[in-house]
Design a protein around this motif. Structure first.
Motif, mmCIF file in Angstrom:
data_model
loop_
_atom_site.group_PDB
_atom_site.id
_atom_site.type_symbol
_atom_site.label_atom_id
_atom_site.label_comp_id
_atom_site.label_asym_id
_atom_site.label_seq_id
_atom_site.Cartn_x
_atom_site.Cartn_y
_atom_site.Cartn_z
ATOM 1 N N ARG A 21 16.720 4.871 -14.937
ATOM 2 C CA ARG A 21 17.463 4.093 -13.949
ATOM 3 C C ARG A 21 16.752 2.787 -13.620
ATOM 4 N NH1 ARG A 21 17.983 9.505 -11.757
ATOM 5 N NH2 ARG A 21 20.175 10.118 -11.691
ATOM 6 N N ASP A 22 17.512 1.712 -13.470
ATOM 7 C CA ASP A 22 16.974 0.486 -12.896
ATOM 8 C C ASP A 22 17.256 0.508 -11.387
ATOM 9 O OD1 ASP A 22 19.651 -0.155 -12.558
ATOM 10 O OD2 ASP A 22 19.659 -1.758 -14.065
ATOM 11 N N HIS A 23 16.949 -0.580 -10.691
ATOM 12 C CA HIS A 23 17.093 -0.576 -9.234
ATOM 13 C C HIS A 23 18.555 -0.426 -8.801
ATOM 14 C CE1 HIS A 23 17.501 -4.697 -10.598
ATOM 15 N NE2 HIS A 23 17.972 -5.082 -9.431
ATOM 16 N N LEU A 24 19.491 -0.949 -9.588
ATOM 17 C CA LEU A 24 20.906 -0.795 -9.250
ATOM 18 C C LEU A 24 21.347 0.655 -9.394
ATOM 19 C CD1 LEU A 24 22.339 -3.978 -10.998
ATOM 20 C CD2 LEU A 24 21.909 -3.653 -8.558
ATOM 21 N N ASP A 25 20.872 1.311 -10.439
ATOM 22 C CA ASP A 25 21.193 2.722 -10.641
ATOM 23 C C ASP A 25 20.602 3.586 -9.524
ATOM 24 O OD1 ASP A 25 22.478 2.138 -13.060
ATOM 25 O OD2 ASP A 25 20.642 2.414 -14.219
ATOM 26 N N LEU A 26 19.346 3.279 -9.139
ATOM 27 C CA LEU A 26 18.714 4.034 -8.058
ATOM 28 C C LEU A 26 19.496 3.882 -6.754
ATOM 29 C CD1 LEU A 26 14.957 3.199 -8.745
ATOM 30 C CD2 LEU A 26 16.051 5.433 -9.052
ATOM 31 N N ASN A 60 20.843 12.241 8.524
ATOM 32 C CA ASN A 60 21.672 12.854 9.557
ATOM 33 C C ASN A 60 21.558 14.375 9.459
ATOM 34 O OD1 ASN A 60 23.558 13.030 11.670
ATOM 35 N ND2 ASN A 60 25.287 13.106 10.233
ATOM 36 N N PRO A 61 20.333 14.902 9.657
ATOM 37 C CA PRO A 61 20.089 16.318 9.358
ATOM 38 C C PRO A 61 20.560 17.287 10.432
ATOM 39 C CG PRO A 61 18.076 15.292 10.097
ATOM 40 C CD PRO A 61 19.097 14.191 10.004
ATOM 41 N N GLY A 62 20.821 16.800 11.639
ATOM 42 C CA GLY A 62 21.315 17.686 12.691
ATOM 43 C C GLY A 62 20.284 18.721 13.119
ATOM 44 N N GLY A 63 20.670 19.545 14.072
ATOM 45 C CA GLY A 63 19.823 20.644 14.510
ATOM 46 C C GLY A 63 18.488 20.238 15.097
ATOM 47 N N GLY A 64 18.387 19.020 15.606
ATOM 48 C CA GLY A 64 17.123 18.560 16.162
ATOM 49 C C GLY A 64 16.088 18.213 15.117
ATOM 50 N N ARG A 65 16.472 18.221 13.842
ATOM 51 C CA ARG A 65 15.535 17.883 12.767
ATOM 52 C C ARG A 65 15.251 16.389 12.772
ATOM 53 N NH1 ARG A 65 19.684 20.968 10.782
ATOM 54 N NH2 ARG A 65 19.181 23.098 10.142
ATOM 55 N N GLU A 66 14.033 16.018 12.457
ATOM 56 C CA GLU A 66 13.673 14.607 12.400
ATOM 57 C C GLU A 66 14.293 13.966 11.167
ATOM 58 O OE1 GLU A 66 9.535 12.602 13.251
ATOM 59 O OE2 GLU A 66 9.645 13.152 11.137
ATOM 60 N N PRO A 67 15.080 12.903 11.316
ATOM 61 C CA PRO A 67 15.688 12.262 10.147
ATOM 62 C C PRO A 67 14.676 11.419 9.376
ATOM 63 C CG PRO A 67 16.231 11.036 12.128
ATOM 64 C CD PRO A 67 15.486 12.273 12.581
ATOM 65 N N ALA A 68 15.021 11.119 8.159
ATOM 66 C CA ALA A 68 14.207 10.182 7.381
ATOM 67 C C ALA A 68 14.179 8.841 8.099
ATOM 68 C CB ALA A 68 14.785 10.029 5.977
ATOM 69 N N PRO A 69 13.110 8.054 7.950
ATOM 70 C CA PRO A 69 13.003 6.786 8.684
ATOM 71 C C PRO A 69 13.984 5.737 8.193
ATOM 72 C CG PRO A 69 11.139 7.077 7.191
ATOM 73 C CD PRO A 69 11.911 8.355 7.157
ATOM 74 N N TYR A 70 14.177 4.733 9.066
ATOM 75 C CA TYR A 70 15.080 3.614 8.802
ATOM 76 C C TYR A 70 16.512 4.128 8.723
ATOM 77 C CZ TYR A 70 10.488 1.713 7.860
ATOM 78 O OH TYR A 70 9.166 1.366 7.983
ATOM 79 N N SER A 71 17.285 3.674 7.772
ATOM 80 C CA SER A 71 18.656 4.132 7.569
ATOM 81 C C SER A 71 18.931 4.130 6.080
ATOM 82 C CB SER A 71 19.655 3.208 8.279
ATOM 83 O OG SER A 71 19.697 1.935 7.627
ATOM 84 N N LEU A 72 20.024 4.775 5.679
ATOM 85 C CA LEU A 72 20.381 4.780 4.266
ATOM 86 C C LEU A 72 20.569 3.359 3.755
ATOM 87 C CD1 LEU A 72 21.246 6.194 1.643
ATOM 88 C CD2 LEU A 72 23.540 6.430 2.631
ATOM 89 N N GLN A 73 21.262 2.513 4.514
ATOM 90 C CA GLN A 73 21.462 1.129 4.072
ATOM 91 C C GLN A 73 20.140 0.382 3.952
ATOM 92 O OE1 GLN A 73 24.676 -0.671 3.359
ATOM 93 N NE2 GLN A 73 22.999 -1.721 2.301
ATOM 94 N N GLN A 74 19.261 0.543 4.918
ATOM 95 C CA GLN A 74 17.962 -0.123 4.846
ATOM 96 C C GLN A 74 17.166 0.363 3.639
ATOM 97 O OE1 GLN A 74 16.992 0.980 8.998
ATOM 98 N NE2 GLN A 74 16.430 -1.155 9.315
ATOM 99 N N HIS A 75 17.246 1.661 3.359
ATOM 100 C CA HIS A 75 16.523 2.205 2.217
ATOM 101 C C HIS A 75 17.078 1.644 0.909
ATOM 102 C CE1 HIS A 75 13.949 4.919 0.058
ATOM 103 N NE2 HIS A 75 14.960 5.616 -0.446
ATOM 104 N N VAL A 76 18.382 1.566 0.799
ATOM 105 C CA VAL A 76 18.999 0.964 -0.376
ATOM 106 C C VAL A 76 18.573 -0.495 -0.513
ATOM 107 C CG1 VAL A 76 21.211 0.157 -1.313
ATOM 108 C CG2 VAL A 76 20.964 2.522 -0.540
ATOM 109 N N ASN A 77 18.569 -1.234 0.591
ATOM 110 C CA ASN A 77 18.150 -2.642 0.547
ATOM 111 C C ASN A 77 16.712 -2.774 0.056
ATOM 112 O OD1 ASN A 77 20.659 -3.330 1.558
ATOM 113 N ND2 ASN A 77 19.936 -3.682 3.648
ATOM 114 N N ASP A 78 15.846 -1.863 0.496
ATOM 115 C CA ASP A 78 14.450 -1.911 0.059
ATOM 116 C C ASP A 78 14.317 -1.576 -1.424
ATOM 117 O OD1 ASP A 78 13.167 -2.746 2.396
ATOM 118 O OD2 ASP A 78 13.043 -0.709 3.196
ATOM 119 N N ILE A 79 15.084 -0.607 -1.905
ATOM 120 C CA ILE A 79 15.062 -0.287 -3.333
ATOM 121 C C ILE A 79 15.473 -1.515 -4.146
ATOM 122 C CG2 ILE A 79 16.306 1.011 -5.132
ATOM 123 C CD1 ILE A 79 14.298 2.795 -3.864
ATOM 124 N N LEU A 80 16.516 -2.201 -3.707
ATOM 125 C CA LEU A 80 17.001 -3.387 -4.420
ATOM 126 C C LEU A 80 15.958 -4.509 -4.398
ATOM 127 C CD1 LEU A 80 20.679 -3.369 -3.107
ATOM 128 C CD2 LEU A 80 19.912 -2.736 -5.406
#
Length: 206
Positions: free
Chosen positions: A153-158, A173-193
């Protein structure tokens, strides 16, 4: 490895840049040459915060095929309870399939603390080539940019993979009081790109 993870690539060319309106995120990479090494490394540092977070790393384990329980609610990290082993299939086909407890159900227990998240029928471990649990930033960085270990995969595929995998969306968005992954899905995608446009820099590059 592509057959182990469902990947949908929806990238349309707009001049020299690629742009795609995904199901949950916008895949809009920076222009070629616009992200320098330092900014790429900064993007990677944020990516590592996500990949090393329990919501992600607990199922990115090695060839022993044993998922982990870790994070603030668990105290010391430990193997998944009930002697769970996902086998070489990484879905538990040899023993008890992951979907026995984690299958999507209309009246699931996703919002109940410590109950099995029930958000996807194909709940599974990541491929063994993507082992992240307990790995350093340099180790994961080199793994994630290596086409032999990232499904070619390249960055677009990732970025597209992140957009279309329901299990991955659950991490934010894990629910149940679980700690979510940091930032947001969009921010993570932006960082991958941004990391990809910068040339996938890692701290150990010479």
């Amino acid at each position: 490895m592509r057959d182990l993870i469902a990947t949908a690539v929806a990238v349309a060319a707009l001049g020299s840049a690629a742009f795609a309106e995904g199901e949950n995120v916008v895949i809009d990479p920076p222009a070629d040459g616009s992200v320098n090494r330092n900014d790429g490394l900064a993007a990677w540092a944020r990516i590592y915060e996500v990949t090393s977070h329990p919501r992600c790393s607990n199922c990115h384990v090695g060839a022993d095929n044993i998922p982990m329980w870790s994070g603030p609610a668990y105290g010391k990290a430990r193997p998944h309870g009930m002697n769970i082993n996902a086998g070489e299939s990484r879905i538990g086909a040899e023993y008890v399939t992951c979907s026995t407890c984690h299958a999507l159900r209309e009246t699931g227990l996703n919002d109940v603390p410590h109950a099995a998240p029930q958000v996807a029928m194909d709940w599974r471990l990541a491929p063994v080539e993507a082992e992240w649990f307990g790995k350093s930033s340099v180790e994961i960085c080199n793994q994630l940019r290596d086409p032999e270990r990232n499904g070619d995969r390249d960055h677009l595929d990732l970025a597209s993979h992140l957009d279309h995998d329901v299990i991955l969306h659950w991490a934010w968005n894990p629910g149940g009081g679980r700690e979510p992954a940091p930032y947001s899905l969009q921010q993570h995608v932006n960082d991958i790109l941004a990391w990809g446009v910068a040339g996938f820099p890692c701290e150990n590059d010479r």
